[in-house]
Design an enzyme around this catalytic site. Structure first.
Site, PDB file in Angstrom:
ATOM      1  N   LYS A  22      81.111 104.357  49.348  1.00 37.85           N
ATOM      2  CA  LYS A  22      81.606 103.836  50.641  1.00 37.85           C
ATOM      3  C   LYS A  22      82.574 104.847  51.265  1.00 37.85           C
ATOM      4  O   LYS A  22      82.478 105.161  52.445  1.00 37.85           O
ATOM      5  CB  LYS A  22      82.337 102.517  50.430  1.00 37.85           C
ATOM      6  CG  LYS A  22      83.167 102.060  51.626  1.00 37.85           C
ATOM      7  CD  LYS A  22      83.878 100.760  51.400  1.00 37.85           C
ATOM      8  CE  LYS A  22      85.172 100.860  50.671  1.00 37.85           C
ATOM      9  NZ  LYS A  22      86.330 101.333  51.453  1.00 37.85           N
ATOM     10  N   ASN A  23      83.478 105.381  50.464  1.00 35.73           N
ATOM     11  CA  ASN A  23      84.542 106.237  51.005  1.00 35.73           C
ATOM     12  C   ASN A  23      84.090 107.661  51.292  1.00 35.73           C
ATOM     13  O   ASN A  23      84.856 108.425  51.870  1.00 35.73           O
ATOM     14  CB  ASN A  23      85.767 106.215  50.087  1.00 35.73           C
ATOM     15  CG  ASN A  23      86.441 104.856  50.121  1.00 35.73           C
ATOM     16  OD1 ASN A  23      86.122 104.015  50.971  1.00 35.73           O
ATOM     17  ND2 ASN A  23      87.342 104.605  49.194  1.00 35.73           N
ATOM     18  N   CYS A 116      96.735  96.286  57.263  1.00 39.24           N
ATOM     19  CA  CYS A 116      95.736  95.520  56.528  1.00 39.24           C
ATOM     20  C   CYS A 116      96.460  94.884  55.342  1.00 39.24           C
ATOM     21  O   CYS A 116      97.671  95.049  55.171  1.00 39.24           O
ATOM     22  CB  CYS A 116      94.610  96.423  56.062  1.00 39.24           C
ATOM     23  SG  CYS A 116      95.151  97.497  54.759  1.00 39.24           S
ATOM     24  N   ARG A 121      99.805 101.133  56.755  1.00 37.46           N
ATOM     25  CA  ARG A 121      98.822 102.213  56.878  1.00 37.46           C
ATOM     26  C   ARG A 121      98.816 102.856  58.281  1.00 37.46           C
ATOM     27  O   ARG A 121      97.869 102.750  59.036  1.00 37.46           O
ATOM     28  CB  ARG A 121      97.434 101.712  56.485  1.00 37.46           C
ATOM     29  CG  ARG A 121      97.458 101.167  55.058  1.00 37.46           C
ATOM     30  CD  ARG A 121      96.158 100.614  54.629  1.00 37.46           C
ATOM     31  NE  ARG A 121      95.198 101.679  54.368  1.00 37.46           N
ATOM     32  CZ  ARG A 121      93.921 101.419  54.024  1.00 37.46           C
ATOM     33  NH1 ARG A 121      93.501 100.180  53.973  1.00 37.46           N
ATOM     34  NH2 ARG A 121      93.091 102.408  53.787  1.00 37.46           N
ATOM     35  N   ASP A 309      92.639 103.029  43.936  1.00 40.82           N
ATOM     36  CA  ASP A 309      91.523 102.090  44.094  1.00 40.82           C
ATOM     37  C   ASP A 309      91.023 101.526  42.776  1.00 40.82           C
ATOM     38  O   ASP A 309      90.174 100.630  42.777  1.00 40.82           O
ATOM     39  CB  ASP A 309      90.354 102.779  44.815  1.00 40.82           C
ATOM     40  CG  ASP A 309      90.682 103.070  46.250  1.00 40.82           C
ATOM     41  OD1 ASP A 309      89.934 103.806  46.903  1.00 40.82           O
ATOM     42  OD2 ASP A 309      91.730 102.573  46.724  1.00 40.82           O
ATOM     43  N   ARG A 401      82.487  94.285  51.217  1.00 44.20           N
ATOM     44  CA  ARG A 401      82.859  95.506  51.944  1.00 44.20           C
ATOM     45  C   ARG A 401      82.579  96.747  51.094  1.00 44.20           C
ATOM     46  O   ARG A 401      82.316  97.813  51.625  1.00 44.20           O
ATOM     47  CB  ARG A 401      84.361  95.488  52.290  1.00 44.20           C
ATOM     48  CG  ARG A 401      84.775  94.363  53.207  1.00 44.20           C
ATOM     49  CD  ARG A 401      86.194  94.554  53.685  1.00 44.20           C
ATOM     50  NE  ARG A 401      86.346  95.905  54.233  1.00 44.20           N
ATOM     51  CZ  ARG A 401      87.518  96.404  54.625  1.00 44.20           C
ATOM     52  NH1 ARG A 401      88.612  95.704  54.499  1.00 44.20           N
ATOM     53  NH2 ARG A 401      87.598  97.616  55.124  1.00 44.20           N
TER      54      ARG A 401
HETATM   55  C1  EPZ Z   1      91.412 106.164  51.826  1.00 43.54           C
HETATM   56  O1  EPZ Z   1      92.202 105.396  52.709  1.00 43.54           O
HETATM   57  C2  EPZ Z   1      90.432 105.178  51.206  1.00 43.54           C
HETATM   58  N1  EPZ Z   1      89.607 104.577  52.252  1.00 43.54           N
HETATM   59  C3  EPZ Z   1      91.201 104.072  50.471  1.00 43.54           C
HETATM   60  O2  EPZ Z   1      90.244 103.223  49.841  1.00 43.54           O
HETATM   61  C4  EPZ Z   1      92.058 104.733  49.393  1.00 43.54           C
HETATM   62  O3  EPZ Z   1      92.823 103.746  48.740  1.00 43.54           O
HETATM   63  C5  EPZ Z   1      92.996 105.771  50.042  1.00 43.54           C
HETATM   64  O4  EPZ Z   1      92.218 106.737  50.776  1.00 43.54           O
HETATM   65  C6  EPZ Z   1      93.834 106.515  49.019  1.00 43.54           C
HETATM   66  O5  EPZ Z   1      92.997 107.150  48.105  1.00 43.54           O
HETATM   67  C7  EPZ Z   1      88.576 105.306  52.753  1.00 43.54           C
HETATM   68  O6  EPZ Z   1      88.343 106.426  52.355  1.00 43.54           O
HETATM   69  C8  EPZ Z   1      87.760 104.643  53.823  1.00 43.54           C
HETATM   70  P1  EPZ Z   1      95.482 107.629  52.967  1.00 43.54           P
HETATM   71  P2  EPZ Z   1      93.189 106.147  53.751  1.00 43.54           P
HETATM   72  O7  EPZ Z   1      95.496 108.098  54.372  1.00 43.54           O
HETATM   73  O8  EPZ Z   1      92.565 107.391  54.233  1.00 43.54           O
HETATM   74  C9  EPZ Z   1      99.949 106.580  54.130  1.00 43.54           C
HETATM   75  C10 EPZ Z   1      89.233 101.191  49.241  1.00 43.54           C
HETATM   76  O9  EPZ Z   1      89.630 100.267  48.524  1.00 43.54           O
HETATM   77  N2  EPZ Z   1      99.633 107.250  55.417  1.00 43.54           N
HETATM   78  O10 EPZ Z   1      95.316 108.621  51.863  1.00 43.54           O
HETATM   79  O11 EPZ Z   1      93.638 105.140  54.729  1.00 43.54           O
HETATM   80  C11 EPZ Z   1      99.210 105.271  54.011  1.00 43.54           C
HETATM   81  O12 EPZ Z   1      99.943 104.251  54.647  1.00 43.54           O
HETATM   82  C12 EPZ Z   1      90.188 101.842  50.233  1.00 43.54           C
HETATM   83  O13 EPZ Z   1      88.078 101.683  49.204  1.00 43.54           O
HETATM   84  C13 EPZ Z   1     100.651 107.447  56.339  1.00 43.54           C
HETATM   85  O14 EPZ Z   1     101.799 107.076  56.113  1.00 43.54           O
HETATM   86  O15 EPZ Z   1      94.402 106.510  52.760  1.00 43.54           O
HETATM   87  C14 EPZ Z   1      99.125 105.059  52.525  1.00 43.54           C
HETATM   88  O16 EPZ Z   1     100.340 104.490  52.072  1.00 43.54           O
HETATM   89  C15 EPZ Z   1      91.539 101.158  50.268  1.00 43.54           C
HETATM   90  N3  EPZ Z   1     100.363 108.051  57.536  1.00 43.54           N
HETATM   91  C16 EPZ Z   1      99.003 106.493  51.986  1.00 43.54           C
HETATM   92  O17 EPZ Z   1      99.458 107.364  53.042  1.00 43.54           O
HETATM   93  C17 EPZ Z   1      99.089 108.477  57.828  1.00 43.54           C
HETATM   94  O18 EPZ Z   1      98.875 109.049  58.931  1.00 43.54           O
HETATM   95  C18 EPZ Z   1      97.578 106.866  51.606  1.00 43.54           C
HETATM   96  O19 EPZ Z   1      96.798 106.754  52.749  1.00 43.54           O
HETATM   97  C19 EPZ Z   1      98.069 108.261  56.869  1.00 43.54           C
HETATM   98  C20 EPZ Z   1      98.364 107.654  55.673  1.00 43.54           C
END
Ligand code: EPZ
Length: 422
Positions: A22-23, A116, A121, A309, A401
């Protein structure tokens, strides 16, 4: 709405084929916006997030057509660059259309993703990178309104190795003028899969999988349609980890196929430290009966660290292991919503801020429980497989999902599981 009924305890046997990730699918579907041609996606997983993302592309004018196991998508004739709130609010990953739209069309209007269940996020790291590339970003009425006279490649240091921000900025750099270097980039396997996809359509990218990624921008006018247009996305390492942990919790022997064990190196290392017997075989792993596992101390971290995850699923395993375990969640601020439900099934888990202390229990029992987010739901399934008696799991749309045909796959492995109408 459907629910799952699981009778436990269970023993599993046989093999399970993991679906495409998915990711990895979501950013690669977004990347189809970069290239004005038919693109053939092979074996996309039947997940609501994927169906939904395709709807977002279609809302901009993309076409999609099923052809056997493949789906052919074309963004040659988009009629707008607007990702509507009604669509985006349901899935944070929709923000991934921002980079490709800005790069190819020099403008984009994308709703700010709401928070969410697992945290606020924000997308500040995405937007800061786009501004460094020369985009003018305005936030108005809940929308990100971005435009540029043309993106210019540059050095982009990320405050945090955000997966989504790394992906969005890689895509933005594709039609930027000159070279872009993303520093402190995310290193997840899904980043490498996106880079492989972009390379297949002519992009020059180096360093994906490391924390420094270099992308050589090109002029969109020079784009040439390629007939090498079909792509197979990598197996879903998080789905694979879920089935591996299911086998360990039920002391079973199963094969988990169609994924790269290297993508789960940190997870397999921890599980082996807990006493798991896991062997690498062609196309995946074989889990051998490993008896009662020992507790462990784990911190979630960006790749190659232990993935957030898999935190909920590991906690379920710790809940029936021997002795004390600790998990600290370092990525998201609210990713322990599985805990109250696991405690209702008899697990001994105490929360202390971003840490959880788990005391392994000999037996847990079935109970009616409710899903709250995707990976928390997986933890409930795992607990139900070993619990004595019946567990009824409601709001399983969360599961749909990210887990394709979960009930069928577990039934094929011998679990007593039924999906019924609520
Ligand atoms: C991706 O989410 C994955 N989703 C998530 O999987 C996964 O948990 C996450 O990466 C971490 O590995 C997809 O790939 C679709 P991040 P993403 O940006 O890109 C903060 C699942 O269960 N942050 O690495 O949203 C954020 O709030 C899902 O399959 C900022 O502060 O994750 C979080 O605390 C859940 N500012 C942390 O960084 C930003 O601009 C990690 O977020 C971006 C992120």
């Amino acid at each position: 709405m459907d629910k799952l009924i699981i009778k436990g305890p269970n023993k599993l046997k046989g093999e399970v084929r993991i679906s495409s990730s998915k990711n990895a699918c979501l950013p690669i579907l977004a990347a189809s916006l970069l290239f004005p041609q038919d693109i053939r996606f092979k074996n996309l997983p039947g997940l609501s997030d994927i169906e939904f993302f395709i709807k977002i592309l279609e809302s901009m004018g993309a076409s999609s057509q099923a052809d056997g196991e493949s789906l052919i998508i074309s963004t040659a004739n988009l009629h707008n660059v607007h990702a509507d709130y009604e669509l985006v609010r349901k899935m944070r990953a929709s923000v991934l259309v921002l980079g490709p739209l800005l790069s190819r069309f020099k403008e984009a209007k994308v709703s700010l993703p709401g928070g969410c269940a697992i945290g606020s996020r924000p997308v500040d790291i995405h937007l800061k990178g786009m501004e460094l590339l020369g985009a003018k970003i305005e936030i108005s009425k809940g929308y990100i309104i971005a435009h540029t006279d043309g993106l210019k490649g540059c050095k982009i240091p990320l405050d945090f190795p955000s997966v989504g921000a790394t992906e969005n900025l890689m895509m933005a750099a594709v039609w930027a003028e000159g070279e872009t270097t993303i520093e402190n980039a995310a290193r997840e396997p899904e980043i490498v899969d996106l880079a492989n996809f972009l390379r297949q359509f002519g992009c020059e990218i180096k360093g994906d999988g490391s924390s420094r990624i270099k992308i050589k921008g090109r002029d969109f006018k020079d784009y040439e349609v390629t007939s090498q247009n079909s792509y197979q996305i990598i197996g879903d390492r998080i789905e694979a980890a879920t089935y591996i942990i299911a086998a360990l919790m039920t002391n079973s022997q199963i094969k988990v196929l169609n994924f790269d064990p290297e993508h789960l190196a940190s997870v397999i290392e921890i599980l082996k430290k807990m006493g798991a017997k896991i062997e690498t075989i062609p196309q995946g792993v074989e889990v051998l009966p490993s008896g009662k596992l020992k507790g462990a101390k784990v911190d979630t971290a960006p790749f190659p660290g232990f993935p957030t995850d898999v935190q909920a699923q590991l906690m379920a395993l710790m809940g029936v292991a021997d002795g004390l375990s600790y998990i600290r969640e370092n990525i998201f601020e609210n990713r322990f919503m599985h805990v109250p439900e696991l405690v209702r099934m008899g697990m001994d888990i105490e929360l202390d801020g971003s840490s959880a202390i788990v005391v392994g229990e000999e037996h847990i029992s079935g109970a009616p429980v409710m899903c709250t987010d995707l990976r928390a739901s997986a933890a409930l399934i795992l607990a139900a497989l070993v619990a004595k008696g019946e567990t009824e799991i409601s709001r399983i749309y969360h599961l749909d999902r990210g887990y394709e045909k979960l009930a069928e796959k577990f039934k094929l492995l011998g679990a007593q599981i039924e999906r019924v109408k609520e």
